[in-house]
Design a protein around this motif. Structure first.
Motif, mmCIF file in Angstrom:
data_model
loop_
_atom_site.group_PDB
_atom_site.id
_atom_site.type_symbol
_atom_site.label_atom_id
_atom_site.label_comp_id
_atom_site.label_asym_id
_atom_site.label_seq_id
_atom_site.Cartn_x
_atom_site.Cartn_y
_atom_site.Cartn_z
ATOM 1 N N VAL A 1 0.800 -1.227 0.000
ATOM 2 C CA VAL A 1 0.000 0.000 0.000
ATOM 3 C C VAL A 1 0.834 1.280 0.000
ATOM 4 C CG1 VAL A 1 -2.001 -1.079 1.089
ATOM 5 C CG2 VAL A 1 -0.234 -0.049 2.515
ATOM 6 N N ASN A 2 2.177 1.159 -0.077
ATOM 7 C CA ASN A 2 3.053 2.334 -0.061
ATOM 8 C C ASN A 2 4.190 2.153 -1.055
ATOM 9 O OD1 ASN A 2 1.935 3.861 2.294
ATOM 10 N ND2 ASN A 2 2.434 1.956 3.326
ATOM 11 N N ASP A 3 4.787 3.272 -1.464
ATOM 12 C CA ASP A 3 5.964 3.246 -2.317
ATOM 13 C C ASP A 3 7.199 3.611 -1.499
ATOM 14 O OD1 ASP A 3 4.856 2.435 -4.731
ATOM 15 O OD2 ASP A 3 4.374 4.485 -5.351
ATOM 16 N N VAL A 4 8.349 3.096 -1.944
ATOM 17 C CA VAL A 4 9.615 3.313 -1.240
ATOM 18 C C VAL A 4 10.074 4.753 -1.391
ATOM 19 C CG1 VAL A 4 12.038 2.630 -1.143
ATOM 20 C CG2 VAL A 4 10.306 0.933 -1.635
ATOM 21 N N GLY A 5 10.503 5.332 -0.283
ATOM 22 C CA GLY A 5 11.079 6.669 -0.281
ATOM 23 C C GLY A 5 12.474 6.635 0.316
ATOM 24 N N THR A 6 13.065 7.795 0.503
ATOM 25 C CA THR A 6 14.404 7.922 1.065
ATOM 26 C C THR A 6 14.458 7.350 2.479
ATOM 27 O OG1 THR A 6 14.643 9.959 -0.178
ATOM 28 C CG2 THR A 6 16.230 9.584 1.579
ATOM 29 N N GLY A 7 15.504 6.587 2.767
ATOM 30 C CA GLY A 7 15.712 6.074 4.115
ATOM 31 C C GLY A 7 14.882 4.862 4.481
ATOM 32 N N THR A 8 14.277 4.185 3.487
ATOM 33 C CA THR A 8 13.464 2.995 3.749
ATOM 34 C C THR A 8 13.908 1.858 2.837
ATOM 35 O OG1 THR A 8 11.753 3.525 2.128
ATOM 36 C CG2 THR A 8 11.454 4.405 4.357
ATOM 37 N N HIS A 9 13.517 0.649 3.200
ATOM 38 C CA HIS A 9 13.755 -0.507 2.335
ATOM 39 C C HIS A 9 12.644 -1.529 2.545
ATOM 40 C CE1 HIS A 9 15.686 -1.821 6.101
ATOM 41 N NE2 HIS A 9 15.390 -3.044 5.722
ATOM 42 N N ILE A 10 12.534 -2.472 1.597
ATOM 43 C CA ILE A 10 11.500 -3.504 1.659
ATOM 44 C C ILE A 10 12.147 -4.855 1.929
ATOM 45 C CG2 ILE A 10 9.713 -4.745 0.368
ATOM 46 C CD1 ILE A 10 9.249 -2.211 -1.245
ATOM 47 N N ASN A 11 11.531 -5.640 2.814
ATOM 48 C CA ASN A 11 11.955 -7.010 3.091
ATOM 49 C C ASN A 11 10.707 -7.807 3.443
ATOM 50 O OD1 ASN A 11 13.448 -9.292 3.618
ATOM 51 N ND2 ASN A 11 14.158 -8.600 5.617
ATOM 52 N N ASP A 12 10.507 -8.950 2.783
ATOM 53 C CA ASP A 12 9.335 -9.796 3.037
ATOM 54 C C ASP A 12 8.027 -9.023 2.946
ATOM 55 O OD1 ASP A 12 10.819 -12.110 3.368
ATOM 56 O OD2 ASP A 12 11.044 -11.789 5.531
ATOM 57 N N ASN A 13 7.879 -8.177 1.922
ATOM 58 C CA ASN A 13 6.660 -7.398 1.673
ATOM 59 C C ASN A 13 6.303 -6.416 2.778
ATOM 60 O OD1 ASN A 13 6.195 -8.514 -0.893
ATOM 61 N ND2 ASN A 13 5.275 -10.328 0.037
#
Length: 194
Positions: free
Chosen positions: A20-32
């Motif tokens: 439900v969100n898009d990646v921005g500065t200072g974040t990352h995705i792991n296991d959805n």
């Protein structure tokens, strides 16, 4: 497009589902799931009705007070424990709307400053573990090496902890966290939620 700011987060803290969100500065995705990559304040840039994109979550390192004073509430991470004290890296200053520091500051929580009662029975390794995130208050500017901190009030202590297996734990009493996946309890000096 509107921008909203919410709470301060630390590296590794879950920010929500990636669907439900898009990646921005200072974040990352792991296991959805979104995770904070750096310490800072969460910023959400909302999508507009004309835009088909999802809200963007970013982490903003805000500037604030440069150095703690006596009485300043801090957030920090335990870096080392001994039988007599716990070393801590101070990450943020302030209790309401904390200001994340650009560089960490060294602090110490001595055995006698962990709890207000039964000080002689306090064991540092049963109160803190390396990696715990702690809310504490500055009680002395200390020496040239470290600030002296205390967790002797109910609202001070461990606010976030990982178990021996690396799972996020939840507080279940004033002196225990629970690893829900493993069903194991671990001793800590738990901070009462504020």
């Amino acid at each position: 497009m509107t921008t909203s700011r919410t709470s301060v987060v630390l590296p590794g803290q879950v920010l929500g589902p990636a669907s439900v969100n898009d990646v921005g500065t200072g974040t990352h995705i792991n296991d959805n799931h979104f995770y904070a990559s750096i310490a800072g304040r969460v910023e959400t840039i909302a999508s507009t009705p004309k835009s088909s994109t999802q809200p963007i979550i970013s982490i903003n390192r805000s500037t604030g007070p440069l150095l703690p004073e006596v009485g300043t509430v801090i957030l920090g991470k335990i870096t080392r424990t001994t039988p007599r004290q716990a070393a801590i890296s101070i990450l943020a200053l302030g209790s309401t709307g904390p200001h994340v520091l650009k560089e960490t500051l060294p602090g110490l929580i001595r055995q006698q400053d962990i709890r207000a009662t039964e000080i002689d029975k306090v064991k540092v390794n049963e109160s803190f573990r390396v990696g715990d995130v702690v809310r504490a208050v500055v009680i002395s500017l200390g020496d040239e090496r470290s600030y002296y901190l205390s967790t002797a009030k109910n609202e001070l202590g461990v606010v976030m902890a990982l178990s021996e297996w690396g799972n996020q734990m939840v507080p279940v009493s004033w002196k225990e966290f629970l690893d829900e996946k493993m069903g194991v309890r671990e001793a800590r000096k738990v901070a009462k939620p504020v």
